[in-house]
Design a protein around this motif. Structure first.
Motif, PDB file in Angstrom:
ATOM      1  N   GLU A  28     -68.222 -22.939 -49.282  1.00  0.00           N
ATOM      2  CA  GLU A  28     -66.668 -24.110 -49.270  1.00  0.00           C
ATOM      3  C   GLU A  28     -66.204 -23.305 -48.213  1.00  0.00           C
ATOM      4  O   GLU A  28     -65.445 -24.479 -47.258  1.00  0.00           O
ATOM      5  CB  GLU A  28     -66.227 -24.046 -51.052  1.00  0.00           C
ATOM      6  CG  GLU A  28     -64.837 -24.178 -51.237  1.00  0.00           C
ATOM      7  CD  GLU A  28     -65.111 -25.206 -50.872  1.00  0.00           C
ATOM      8  OE1 GLU A  28     -63.545 -26.731 -50.819  1.00  0.00           O
ATOM      9  OE2 GLU A  28     -65.910 -26.578 -51.026  1.00  0.00           O
ATOM     10  N   ILE A  32     -64.126 -25.728 -45.973  1.00  0.00           N
ATOM     11  CA  ILE A  32     -62.821 -25.660 -45.192  1.00  0.00           C
ATOM     12  C   ILE A  32     -61.944 -25.253 -43.527  1.00  0.00           C
ATOM     13  O   ILE A  32     -61.441 -25.385 -43.374  1.00  0.00           O
ATOM     14  CB  ILE A  32     -62.167 -24.013 -45.995  1.00  0.00           C
ATOM     15  CG1 ILE A  32     -61.854 -24.768 -47.591  1.00  0.00           C
ATOM     16  CG2 ILE A  32     -60.645 -24.116 -45.631  1.00  0.00           C
ATOM     17  CD1 ILE A  32     -61.993 -23.582 -49.051  1.00  0.00           C
ATOM     18  N   GLU A  35     -62.573 -27.285 -40.730  1.00  0.00           N
ATOM     19  CA  GLU A  35     -61.436 -28.530 -40.671  1.00  0.00           C
ATOM     20  C   GLU A  35     -60.267 -27.922 -39.573  1.00  0.00           C
ATOM     21  O   GLU A  35     -60.330 -29.365 -38.716  1.00  0.00           O
ATOM     22  CB  GLU A  35     -60.177 -28.190 -41.614  1.00  0.00           C
ATOM     23  CG  GLU A  35     -60.954 -29.029 -43.695  1.00  0.00           C
ATOM     24  CD  GLU A  35     -61.013 -30.259 -43.444  1.00  0.00           C
ATOM     25  OE1 GLU A  35     -60.260 -31.387 -42.228  1.00  0.00           O
ATOM     26  OE2 GLU A  35     -61.380 -30.592 -44.468  1.00  0.00           O
ATOM     27  N   LYS A  68     -64.006 -17.625 -43.197  1.00  0.00           N
ATOM     28  CA  LYS A  68     -63.319 -17.688 -43.342  1.00  0.00           C
ATOM     29  C   LYS A  68     -62.545 -16.556 -42.370  1.00  0.00           C
ATOM     30  O   LYS A  68     -60.885 -17.279 -42.882  1.00  0.00           O
ATOM     31  CB  LYS A  68     -63.406 -17.462 -45.256  1.00  0.00           C
ATOM     32  CG  LYS A  68     -62.245 -16.509 -45.884  1.00  0.00           C
ATOM     33  CD  LYS A  68     -61.817 -16.626 -46.665  1.00  0.00           C
ATOM     34  CE  LYS A  68     -60.207 -16.487 -47.543  1.00  0.00           C
ATOM     35  NZ  LYS A  68     -60.724 -15.755 -49.148  1.00  0.00           N
ATOM     36  N   TYR A  76     -55.545 -20.373 -44.497  1.00  0.00           N
ATOM     37  CA  TYR A  76     -56.857 -20.670 -45.502  1.00  0.00           C
ATOM     38  C   TYR A  76     -56.092 -20.895 -46.241  1.00  0.00           C
ATOM     39  O   TYR A  76     -56.824 -22.301 -46.996  1.00  0.00           O
ATOM     40  CB  TYR A  76     -57.515 -19.537 -45.098  1.00  0.00           C
ATOM     41  CG  TYR A  76     -58.539 -19.360 -46.350  1.00  0.00           C
ATOM     42  CD1 TYR A  76     -59.501 -19.926 -45.797  1.00  0.00           C
ATOM     43  CD2 TYR A  76     -58.630 -19.204 -47.509  1.00  0.00           C
ATOM     44  CE1 TYR A  76     -61.050 -20.928 -46.773  1.00  0.00           C
ATOM     45  CE2 TYR A  76     -59.562 -19.280 -49.120  1.00  0.00           C
ATOM     46  CZ  TYR A  76     -60.673 -19.706 -48.216  1.00  0.00           C
ATOM     47  OH  TYR A  76     -61.838 -20.170 -49.129  1.00  0.00           O
ATOM     48  N   LYS A  80     -56.681 -24.503 -48.019  1.00  0.00           N
ATOM     49  CA  LYS A  80     -57.308 -24.672 -49.293  1.00  0.00           C
ATOM     50  C   LYS A  80     -56.591 -26.023 -49.875  1.00  0.00           C
ATOM     51  O   LYS A  80     -57.303 -26.173 -50.713  1.00  0.00           O
ATOM     52  CB  LYS A  80     -57.723 -23.521 -49.628  1.00  0.00           C
ATOM     53  CG  LYS A  80     -58.852 -23.462 -51.189  1.00  0.00           C
ATOM     54  CD  LYS A  80     -59.256 -22.073 -51.439  1.00  0.00           C
ATOM     55  CE  LYS A  80     -59.939 -22.130 -52.830  1.00  0.00           C
ATOM     56  NZ  LYS A  80     -60.607 -20.672 -53.157  1.00  0.00           N
ATOM     57  N   ARG A  83     -56.407 -29.924 -49.002  1.00  0.00           N
ATOM     58  CA  ARG A  83     -57.795 -30.447 -49.348  1.00  0.00           C
ATOM     59  C   ARG A  83     -58.369 -31.181 -49.864  1.00  0.00           C
ATOM     60  O   ARG A  83     -58.594 -32.352 -50.834  1.00  0.00           O
ATOM     61  CB  ARG A  83     -59.154 -29.757 -48.648  1.00  0.00           C
ATOM     62  CG  ARG A  83     -60.073 -29.376 -47.306  1.00  0.00           C
ATOM     63  CD  ARG A  83     -60.721 -28.210 -47.512  1.00  0.00           C
ATOM     64  NE  ARG A  83     -61.998 -28.289 -48.342  1.00  0.00           N
ATOM     65  CZ  ARG A  83     -62.689 -29.065 -47.903  1.00  0.00           C
ATOM     66  NH1 ARG A  83     -62.753 -29.670 -46.280  1.00  0.00           N
ATOM     67  NH2 ARG A  83     -63.422 -28.914 -48.066  1.00  0.00           N
TER      68      ARG A  83
END
Length: 430
Positions: A28, A32, A35, A68, A76, A80, A83
């Protein structure tokens, strides 16, 4: 048997078998962060370079897979949340907003360094130093896999306004013929070695006809991320090598500016074959890399890497510091630590392995080498400067912030050194 090249982008992330056993939060995080920063890997990197038993701590995994910490905590969290809660249009707006805060084109690479012809900007060319032009062919604006630290990350995103490339070869030739002081052209990108033989031949055949040109440089990560380019029949290896051989048979110097970031990239049999094939056509292979936290920020790593490169017939060229763009906040060591790593590494090596200059910063006006730090005084020099009169002259700075990482974090010690710290674009009188 030579494997067929297979790439994986973010949409194919979950089809990578090696990720099946990783924590879902890691996958995940990759989605993220991707992007903002583009993601691309391939089967050679996955099968040969990453030690999957080390998981996310493996240096090549860190080099290839976004993580991350490459984003600030605030960015971040915004992504998150976005999205899950924003429309695609709203999310794209947020992504673009964050990208524009990351200094996508440092050191004036799309403005200050771009030359003009009859008042028209020559897109895809950079002429920063008197003797050297960088050329960004539109056919080379991708790589076999992407590095997470890459300072040219905007070349690979969907926003056309952030790309820098040229579709015209004629304008390059005219510019070279009108500026016979230019002896070197560096084909860069992206990676020029993603080009097939026919397209590559167009560029090489054209350049070797320019009489004033003496050196053709090709910036590439292909030896590390897809060495089959120089060994495999499926990649047109023989054709590629014969095309490159034209440079040396024409009497010009062919310099392969190779990017190796870690000793793990220097161990495969196919790499050694690729190096042998390139050296057999008269190419010199020089190596460069940035100093990166979590990837190669240990003197033993650099000493091993440079020693191995020399044994393979390569020439260590530069230890760079991460440019002031993208995730510099995460990858960059402070200047003091960087100098200590460089010094300790070269002290472990024989003289023929000490050819890499470092630590080096590529700034607006040129390449700055950090020479020494003594009593909080930073001793530096420009290895290259757009004003050749300022090259190889030692100047001094002092920290303007705690733990400086870049030239802009330093201030001149006195008025005599002021012009070395100019951060504005200016015209140099030749």
């Amino acid at each position: 048997m030579t494997p067929k090249y297979k790439s994986y982008n973010i949409s194919a992330l979950e089809s990578i078998p090696y990720l099946q056993n990783m924590d879902e939060t890691i996958v995940e995080d990759i989605k993220i962060v991707s992007e903002i920063y583009p993601f691309k890997t391939n089967n050679y990197v996955l099968d040969n370079l990453i030690d999957w038993e080390n998981g996310i701590d493996d240096p090549i995994f860190r080099l290839n897979f976004p993580h991350k910490e490459m984003l600030t905590e605030n960015d971040y969290d915004r992504l998150k949340w976005g999205r899950k809660n924003l429309s695609q249009a709203e999310l794209s707006k947020l992504v673009n907003e964050i990208r524009l805060t990351l200094n996508p084109h440092p050191a004036g690479q799309t403005s200050f360094n771009v030359p003009f012809e009859n008042g028209v900007k020559l897109e895809g060319l950079q002429h920063k130093y008197k003797n050297t032009v960088l050329y960004f062919p539109s056919h080379s604006q991708t790589c076999h896999a992407y590095c997470t630290f890459c300072f040219r990350w905007p070349q690979f995103v969907s926003n056309a306004d952030l790309k820098f490339q040229s579709k015209e070869l004629d304008s390059l030739v005219r510019y070279l013929n009108n500026n016979p002081q230019i002896t070197d052209v560096l084909l860069t990108g992206g990676d020029p070695m993603v080009m097939g033989p026919k397209i590559l031949a167009r560029y090489i055949d054209t350049l070797i006809e320019v009489k004033s040109l003496r050196n053709v440089r090709i910036g590439t990560k292909s030896l590390a991320f897809w060495p089959y380019k120089f060994t495999a029949a499926d990649d047109g290896c023989k054709e590629v090598l014969e095309i490159l051989r034209k440079v040396t048979t024409s009497g010009k110097h062919l310099a392969i500016m190779a990017h190796f970031n870690h000793p793990a990239e220097l161990k495969s049999d196919v790499l050694m074959e690729a190096i042998e094939n390139l050296r057999a056509i008269g190419a010199e292979i020089r190596t460069q890399a940035p100093l990166l936290r979590t990837i190669n920020n240990h003197s033993d790593t650099w000493a091993e890497m440079w020693d191995r490169q020399v044994q393979l017939g390569l020439i260590p060229y530069y230890m760079f510091l991460p440019r002031d763009t993208g995730a510099q906040h995460y990858f960059a060591e402070d200047l003091s630590t960087s100098l200590q790593i460089y010094r300790t590494a070269v002290q472990k090596l024989s003289g023929i392995c000490r050819t890499a200059k470092g630590p080096v910063m590529s700034t607006l006006h040129g390449k700055v080498e950090l020479l020494d730090i003594e009593d909080d005084v930073f001793y530096l020099r420009f290895l290259q400067h757009r004003d050749t009169r300022l090259t190889y002259k030692v100047f001094k700075g002092q920290a303007s912030i705690a733990n400086p990482k870049w030239l802009s974090d330093l201030a001149p010690m006195n008025s005599a050194d002021q012009h070395y710290f100019e951060m504005e674009e200016c015209i140099v009188e030749e």
